[in-house]
Write a protein that holds these residues in place. Structure first.
Motif, PDB file in Angstrom:
ATOM      1  N   MET A   1       0.828  -1.211   0.000  1.00 51.08           N
ATOM      2  CA  MET A   1       0.000   0.000   0.000  1.00 51.08           C
ATOM      3  C   MET A   1       0.861   1.259   0.000  1.00 51.08           C
ATOM      4  O   MET A   1       0.542   2.236  -0.655  1.00 51.08           O
ATOM      5  CB  MET A   1      -0.927   0.027   1.227  1.00 51.08           C
ATOM      6  CG  MET A   1      -2.280  -0.632   1.038  1.00 51.08           C
ATOM      7  SD  MET A   1      -3.211  -0.157  -0.464  1.00 51.08           S
ATOM      8  CE  MET A   1      -3.184   1.609  -0.428  1.00 51.08           C
ATOM      9  N   LEU A   2       1.968   1.233   0.750  1.00 50.13           N
ATOM     10  CA  LEU A   2       2.816   2.423   0.813  1.00 50.13           C
ATOM     11  C   LEU A   2       3.426   2.726  -0.555  1.00 50.13           C
ATOM     12  O   LEU A   2       3.497   3.890  -0.974  1.00 50.13           O
ATOM     13  CB  LEU A   2       3.917   2.215   1.853  1.00 50.13           C
ATOM     14  CG  LEU A   2       4.838   3.415   2.088  1.00 50.13           C
ATOM     15  CD1 LEU A   2       4.038   4.621   2.572  1.00 50.13           C
ATOM     16  CD2 LEU A   2       5.931   3.065   3.097  1.00 50.13           C
ATOM     17  N   ARG A   3       3.865   1.692  -1.273  1.00 56.75           N
ATOM     18  CA  ARG A   3       4.444   1.912  -2.599  1.00 56.75           C
ATOM     19  C   ARG A   3       3.390   2.442  -3.573  1.00 56.75           C
ATOM     20  O   ARG A   3       3.641   3.371  -4.352  1.00 56.75           O
ATOM     21  CB  ARG A   3       5.048   0.601  -3.134  1.00 56.75           C
ATOM     22  CG  ARG A   3       5.764   0.766  -4.471  1.00 56.75           C
ATOM     23  CD  ARG A   3       6.426  -0.549  -4.883  1.00 56.75           C
ATOM     24  NE  ARG A   3       5.451  -1.579  -5.161  1.00 56.75           N
ATOM     25  CZ  ARG A   3       4.856  -1.743  -6.354  1.00 56.75           C
ATOM     26  NH1 ARG A   3       5.130  -0.924  -7.348  1.00 56.75           N
ATOM     27  NH2 ARG A   3       3.992  -2.712  -6.547  1.00 56.75           N
ATOM     28  N   ILE A   4       2.192   1.855  -3.518  1.00 58.05           N
ATOM     29  CA  ILE A   4       1.111   2.282  -4.401  1.00 58.05           C
ATOM     30  C   ILE A   4       0.694   3.718  -4.104  1.00 58.05           C
ATOM     31  O   ILE A   4       0.559   4.561  -4.996  1.00 58.05           O
ATOM     32  CB  ILE A   4      -0.094   1.330  -4.260  1.00 58.05           C
ATOM     33  CG1 ILE A   4       0.253  -0.046  -4.834  1.00 58.05           C
ATOM     34  CG2 ILE A   4      -1.329   1.901  -4.953  1.00 58.05           C
ATOM     35  CD1 ILE A   4      -0.748  -1.117  -4.469  1.00 58.05           C
ATOM     36  N   ALA A   5       0.505   4.010  -2.811  1.00 59.76           N
ATOM     37  CA  ALA A   5       0.073   5.351  -2.421  1.00 59.76           C
ATOM     38  C   ALA A   5       1.145   6.390  -2.740  1.00 59.76           C
ATOM     39  O   ALA A   5       0.831   7.516  -3.153  1.00 59.76           O
ATOM     40  CB  ALA A   5      -0.267   5.373  -0.929  1.00 59.76           C
ATOM     41  N   SER A   6       2.411   6.022  -2.571  1.00 59.36           N
ATOM     42  CA  SER A   6       3.492   6.956  -2.867  1.00 59.36           C
ATOM     43  C   SER A   6       3.562   7.264  -4.352  1.00 59.36           C
ATOM     44  O   SER A   6       3.808   8.411  -4.754  1.00 59.36           O
ATOM     45  CB  SER A   6       4.833   6.373  -2.390  1.00 59.36           C
ATOM     46  OG  SER A   6       4.829   6.186  -0.995  1.00 59.36           O
ATOM     47  N   ALA A   7       3.335   6.252  -5.188  1.00 59.37           N
ATOM     48  CA  ALA A   7       3.325   6.474  -6.629  1.00 59.37           C
ATOM     49  C   ALA A   7       2.184   7.401  -7.030  1.00 59.37           C
ATOM     50  O   ALA A   7       2.339   8.273  -7.896  1.00 59.37           O
ATOM     51  CB  ALA A   7       3.200   5.143  -7.367  1.00 59.37           C
ATOM     52  N   SER A   8       1.038   7.232  -6.381  1.00 58.33           N
ATOM     53  CA  SER A   8      -0.089   8.135  -6.646  1.00 58.33           C
ATOM     54  C   SER A   8       0.246   9.560  -6.217  1.00 58.33           C
ATOM     55  O   SER A   8      -0.052  10.525  -6.926  1.00 58.33           O
ATOM     56  CB  SER A   8      -1.338   7.659  -5.906  1.00 58.33           C
ATOM     57  OG  SER A   8      -1.797   6.438  -6.416  1.00 58.33           O
ATOM     58  N   LEU A   9       0.860   9.689  -5.057  1.00 57.03           N
ATOM     59  CA  LEU A   9       1.224  11.010  -4.541  1.00 57.03           C
ATOM     60  C   LEU A   9       2.202  11.713  -5.470  1.00 57.03           C
ATOM     61  O   LEU A   9       2.004  12.884  -5.827  1.00 57.03           O
ATOM     62  CB  LEU A   9       1.839  10.860  -3.148  1.00 57.03           C
ATOM     63  CG  LEU A   9       2.554  12.091  -2.569  1.00 57.03           C
ATOM     64  CD1 LEU A   9       1.588  13.249  -2.415  1.00 57.03           C
ATOM     65  CD2 LEU A   9       3.204  11.739  -1.239  1.00 57.03           C
TER      66      LEU A   9
ATOM     67  N   THR B   1       5.012   3.224 -14.507  1.00 59.76           N
ATOM     68  CA  THR B   1       4.941   2.081 -15.416  1.00 59.76           C
ATOM     69  C   THR B   1       5.139   0.746 -14.703  1.00 59.76           C
ATOM     70  O   THR B   1       4.848  -0.311 -15.268  1.00 59.76           O
ATOM     71  CB  THR B   1       5.993   2.224 -16.531  1.00 59.76           C
ATOM     72  OG1 THR B   1       7.276   2.502 -15.937  1.00 59.76           O
ATOM     73  CG2 THR B   1       5.626   3.352 -17.485  1.00 59.76           C
ATOM     74  N   SER B   2       5.616   0.763 -13.461  1.00 60.55           N
ATOM     75  CA  SER B   2       5.852  -0.478 -12.723  1.00 60.55           C
ATOM     76  C   SER B   2       4.656  -0.901 -11.869  1.00 60.55           C
ATOM     77  O   SER B   2       4.707  -1.940 -11.215  1.00 60.55           O
ATOM     78  CB  SER B   2       7.078  -0.312 -11.815  1.00 60.55           C
ATOM     79  OG  SER B   2       6.831   0.680 -10.826  1.00 60.55           O
ATOM     80  N   LEU B   3       3.575  -0.108 -11.881  1.00 62.76           N
ATOM     81  CA  LEU B   3       2.441  -0.391 -11.002  1.00 62.76           C
ATOM     82  C   LEU B   3       1.534  -1.474 -11.580  1.00 62.76           C
ATOM     83  O   LEU B   3       1.393  -1.613 -12.803  1.00 62.76           O
ATOM     84  CB  LEU B   3       1.631   0.888 -10.773  1.00 62.76           C
ATOM     85  CG  LEU B   3       2.361   2.008 -10.035  1.00 62.76           C
ATOM     86  CD1 LEU B   3       1.492   3.258  -9.996  1.00 62.76           C
ATOM     87  CD2 LEU B   3       2.730   1.575  -8.620  1.00 62.76           C
ATOM     88  N   ALA B   4       0.884  -2.225 -10.683  1.00 64.04           N
ATOM     89  CA  ALA B   4      -0.049  -3.274 -11.095  1.00 64.04           C
ATOM     90  C   ALA B   4      -1.472  -2.712 -11.163  1.00 64.04           C
ATOM     91  O   ALA B   4      -1.794  -1.701 -10.541  1.00 64.04           O
ATOM     92  CB  ALA B   4       0.007  -4.427 -10.099  1.00 64.04           C
ATOM     93  N   GLU B   5      -2.325  -3.391 -11.914  1.00 62.39           N
ATOM     94  CA  GLU B   5      -3.730  -3.006 -12.024  1.00 62.39           C
ATOM     95  C   GLU B   5      -4.445  -3.278 -10.699  1.00 62.39           C
ATOM     96  O   GLU B   5      -4.034  -4.128  -9.917  1.00 62.39           O
ATOM     97  CB  GLU B   5      -4.388  -3.787 -13.168  1.00 62.39           C
ATOM     98  CG  GLU B   5      -5.792  -3.358 -13.521  1.00 62.39           C
ATOM     99  CD  GLU B   5      -5.882  -1.865 -13.793  1.00 62.39           C
ATOM    100  OE1 GLU B   5      -6.301  -1.127 -12.878  1.00 62.39           O
ATOM    101  OE2 GLU B   5      -5.521  -1.445 -14.887  1.00 62.39           O
TER     102      GLU B   5
END
Length: 432
Positions: free
Chosen positions: A1-9, A198-202
């Protein structure tokens, strides 16, 4: 979650940096550079007119990129929207002024601003759903606050860059080339954002829709047919946040420098400081949203805005930096009380099959209602008027409209998220 949220931020901060740096430039330099044949007031209004075009484009971008997000996935939206906004912003920094290419300059400026808005219209929906559809229900507002910290962070980057340039360059240097530097920097930021995204998952919710064949064929048409009332209420509710933000960060720059005689550097410092506090308070307000619900936070924020607009104008009109900072800070606290939870609230209001379109269009229609008009209306109402009580009345009216809309919306927490077409409810109720 931290990686996903950081990418969004990070991605949201970059895109809003692009959008906000234009607003600051519109307040400070775009009028004389691209509309030199106009009077100072008319030139400023014309520059804010091109600023408003970005808000007109944002709902259109929501429809375009929302269709992609609901049909083909949230992840492609994040890449395409970032590329669109990054290209347009960098191109503004390379655009010759009116003195070089004549009327083609403002026309091209208008086109590039439209592309900026188009890209940003898709950005918010993709970034928010990336976190909201991965997050546990009991902490959805907290994780959703990460992309919501992107706008204040982008504003800090934009204004911080402008502030540095105005401090180290003469007025002539800033007008000649210094204002272009923040736009050129957008190209570098865009490349960094793309490498991260580009490294994020759906998201798991979209994967379920794809596997069960439940994706909407025409998401925009479905939203208009079945969720039009929800769309209007969310747009009306969120409009005060945009109105307050751009009154503080864009119109106040013009009013403070041109009518109060406050230096450009001082105005940028106090507005940037207020926005910085706003960003730091966002996750704290989101925690309250997870504890007490989304609707109460939105009602509290819009009510505070309605009460504070006349004191805000009174404090701004003093010309005293500390009092101006206090007025701006409380106004932005009203905003953060609402906007800290909307990244959870809007996705919870719409069913998964049309969520990317519905949430993004509602959010960006609010920008058209509150953000596009406010700098233009406020500039016209404050011309030669001290204190500009008409601006306070305008902002209070928008706040009252938003309060009425939030009162008509349902609470979504700790209720489960709506079931998709498959009948599956995607989250259990959050703990009280």
């Amino acid at each position: 979650m931290l990686r996903i949220a950081s990418a969004s931020l990070v991605g949201t901060a970059i895109e809003f940096y692009d959008f906000f740096v234009y607003g600051t430039a519109a307040a400070l330099v775009l009028g004389p550079l691209f509309f030199p044949t106009f009077s100072p007031l008319t030139g400023t209004l014309a520059a804010f007119g091109t600023f408003a075009v970005g808000f007109i484009a944002r709902p259109l971008g929501s429809v375009l990129f929302g269709h992609i997000g609901d049909r083909y996935g949230r992840r492609p939206v994040l890449v395409a929207s970032l590329l669109t906004t990054g290209f347009a912003t960098t191109a503004v920094g390379c655009l010759p002024a009116y003195s070089t290419i004549g009327t083609a300059a403002p026309v091209l400026l208008l086109l590039l601003r439209f592309l900026q808005g188009l890209g940003l219209g898709g950005e918010w929906g993709g970034a928010v759903l990336l976190t909201a559809e991965h997050a546990p229900a009991g902490r959805r507002a907290l994780w959703g606050s990460f992309p919501q910290m992107g706008p204040p962070l982008g504003f800090l980057l934009a204004n911080g860059t402008m502030l540095t340039l105005t401090a180290v360059l003469s007025d002539a240097q800033f007008l000649a080339w210094g204002w272009r530097v923040p736009f050129w920097a957008a190209g570098v930021l865009t490349v960094g954002g793309l490498l991260l995204r580009t490294s994020l998952a759906e998201t798991p919710h979209f994967r379920e829709l794809a596997e069960t064949g439940s994706r909407a064929v025409a998401p925009a048409a479905e939203v208009l047919r079945h969720h039009w009332r929800l769309l209007l209420l969310t747009a009306g509710g969120l409009s005060v946040g945009y109105a307050v933000f751009y009154a503080v960060t864009t119109w106040a720059l013009v009013y403070g420098t041109e009518q109060l005689g406050v230096s450009r550097t001082t105005m940028l410092i106090l507005v940037t400081a207020a926005a910085g506090v706003n960003g730091m308070l966002t996750p704290l307000a989101a925690l309250l949203g997870d504890r007490f619900g989304r609707r109460p936070m939105c009602l509290a924020g819009s009510t505070l805005a309605a009460v504070w607009m006349f004191p805000f104008i009174s404090l701004l009109n003093t010309g005293e930096p500390l009092l101006m900072f206090l007025g701006s800070l409380v106004a932005l606290i009203a905003l953060v009380t609402m906007f800290s939870v909307v990244a959870a609230y809007l996705p919870e209001l719409y069913e998964p099959r049309v969520r990317c379109t519905g949430a993004a269009v509602g959010y960006n229609l609010a920008g058209l209602l509150g953000g596009a008009l406010t700098p233009i209306v406020a500039t016209a109402l404050s011309d030669g008027v001290r204190p500009p009580w008409g601006v306070a009345a305008w902002l209070t009216g928008v706040a009252l409209l938003s309060t009425a809309c939030f009162a008509a919306l349902p609470e979504t927490h700790p209720m489960p998220v709506r079931a998709g077409a498959s009948g599956h409810t995607d989250e259990e109720p959050a703990p009280a």
